[in-house]
Design an enzyme around this catalytic site. Structure first.
Site: not given
Ligand code: MRU
Length: 351
Positions: A235, A245-246, A194, A47
């Site tokens: 996010d 979040n993810k 990730q 994010a």
């Molecule tokens: O799909 P992504 O890789 O953009 O998702 C990222 C996440 O869900 C992270 O946990 C979130 O953005 C926090 S990043 C500091």
């Protein structure tokens, strides 16, 4: 620490996260369409990093735009960047911030070269402030972690997901810097990996001990007493403290409650969306079927398999032990605590 994104005279340079960990290559985006494409393809992701990329995308867009009909071009640039990914609110926050600068300079009749320079400066400030926020929230969060033990994290909420230093990994980094003896369990984070590709790589660069798990192993390890705390990023956080979040974060939070493990969310206040009353209003991105049926182009499910691929989930606030921000630590009831933090009052950290 890796440079996730940088403004250079050649363009916006970002490490290509689709290639990590096998290749450390950098992509140079020379116009805003290339920045938008990089966000969409997750060359840059996370994010706060998406917010930094969007700010630089606006700046490079205006830098390259014709002087004629600049107001129309400006809105096209913002709309293109805003249409890349729907969940992380930092994207929209950054575009609004850039729009504020543009509009106020236009309103006072500033000349175009001044406007262009001001937008570049603002985008660089967005990046610098994000790194400062992460260091600050890291210090708040470090106090909440055990002096020694194992911390689980999900996805990548590290330097790669931000301007630098990281949110969840920022908390872990700050605790290690303060002398805590921690090791990290990183969930691989299907389907985009990730955790295995980015978090493991990032922690290895720092020499922080890390062990990789597949997502379905997390509950077992919690039950066996192998996890002392969980820290994740976010996010978008609604006004009531519900956290997007993810995908997979919600399951971890429920398992953490069952096993009496503290579940912390680390995010800058730029991730808090006070406009949304609850997490039910947060748009959840649905990504392509290929991410589930293939691994790096290799088909792992029958062709034409029907797929469900929500990229995020929402953890209800009742599972969240605390939300760690750069302005302090919020605890339930979150409506009052988050409002106070976002309006600039500091909230005391309780042990
Ligand atoms: O799909 P992504 O890789 O953009 O998702 C990222 C996440 O869900 C992270 O946990 C979130 O953005 C926090 S990043 C500091």
């Amino acid at each position: 620490m890796v440079n996730t994104i940088e403004w250079t005279p050649e363009g916006v340079v970002m490490i290509d996260q689709t290639k990590l960990p096998s290749e450390e290559t950098f992509l140079v985006c020379r116009d805003y369409v290339e920045v938008a494409d990089a966000i969409r393809r997750m060359v840059i992701r996370g994010a706060p990093a998406i917010g930094c990329a969007a700010a630089m995308g606006v700046a490079i867009g205006v830098l390259k735009a014709d002087d004629s009909e600049l107001d129309t071009r400006f809105e096209e640039i913002c709309d293109t960047l805003a249409a890349t990914r729907p969940t992380a609110v930092n994207l929209f926050w950054a575009i609004d911030r850039m729009r504020g600068v543009y509009k106020s300079l236009r309103a006072r009749g500033a000349d175009l070269s001044e406007i262009r320079q001001a937008l570049v400066d603002e985008a660089c400030r967005v990046l610098e402030e994000d790194i400062d926020s992460n260091r600050a929230l890291g210090r708040y969060g470090a106090d909440l972690l055990p002096a020694s033990g194992t911390v689980m994290t999900h996805c990548n909420a590290g330097a790669l997901a931000t301007g630098g230093y990281g949110t969840a990994l920022g908390v872990i980094r700050a605790a290690v810097e303060a002398g805590n003896s921690l090791d990290v369990l990183a969930n691989e984070t299907r389907p985009f990996m990730q955790g295995s590709r980015l978090t493991v790589w990032e922690l290895q660069q720092d020499g922080i001990p890390v062990t990789l798990l597949t997502d379905n192993m997390a509950g077992h390890l919690m039950q066996r007493g192998r996890v002392q705390a969980i820290v994740v990023g976010a996010d978008r956080i609604a006004a009531n403290g519900d956290v997007a979040n993810k995908i997979g974060t919600y399951s971890l939070a429920v398992l953490a409650r069952e096993n009496e493990i503290p579940f912390y969310v680390a995010a800058p206040t730029t991730t808090v969306d006070l406009q949304l009353e609850s997490g039910a209003e947060i748009p959840i991105e649905e990504r392509s079927a290929d991410e589930v049926t293939q691994i790096r182009g290799h088909q792992i499910a029958p062709l034409a398999t029907q797929v469900c691929n929500p990229a995020f989930d929402v953890t209800p606030n009742r599972y969240v032990t605390a939300i760690i921000t750069e302005k302090g630590v919020a605890r339930a009831p979150y409506v009052a605590a988050l409002k106070a933090l976002c309006e600039g009052q500091s909230v005391a950290v309780e042990a």
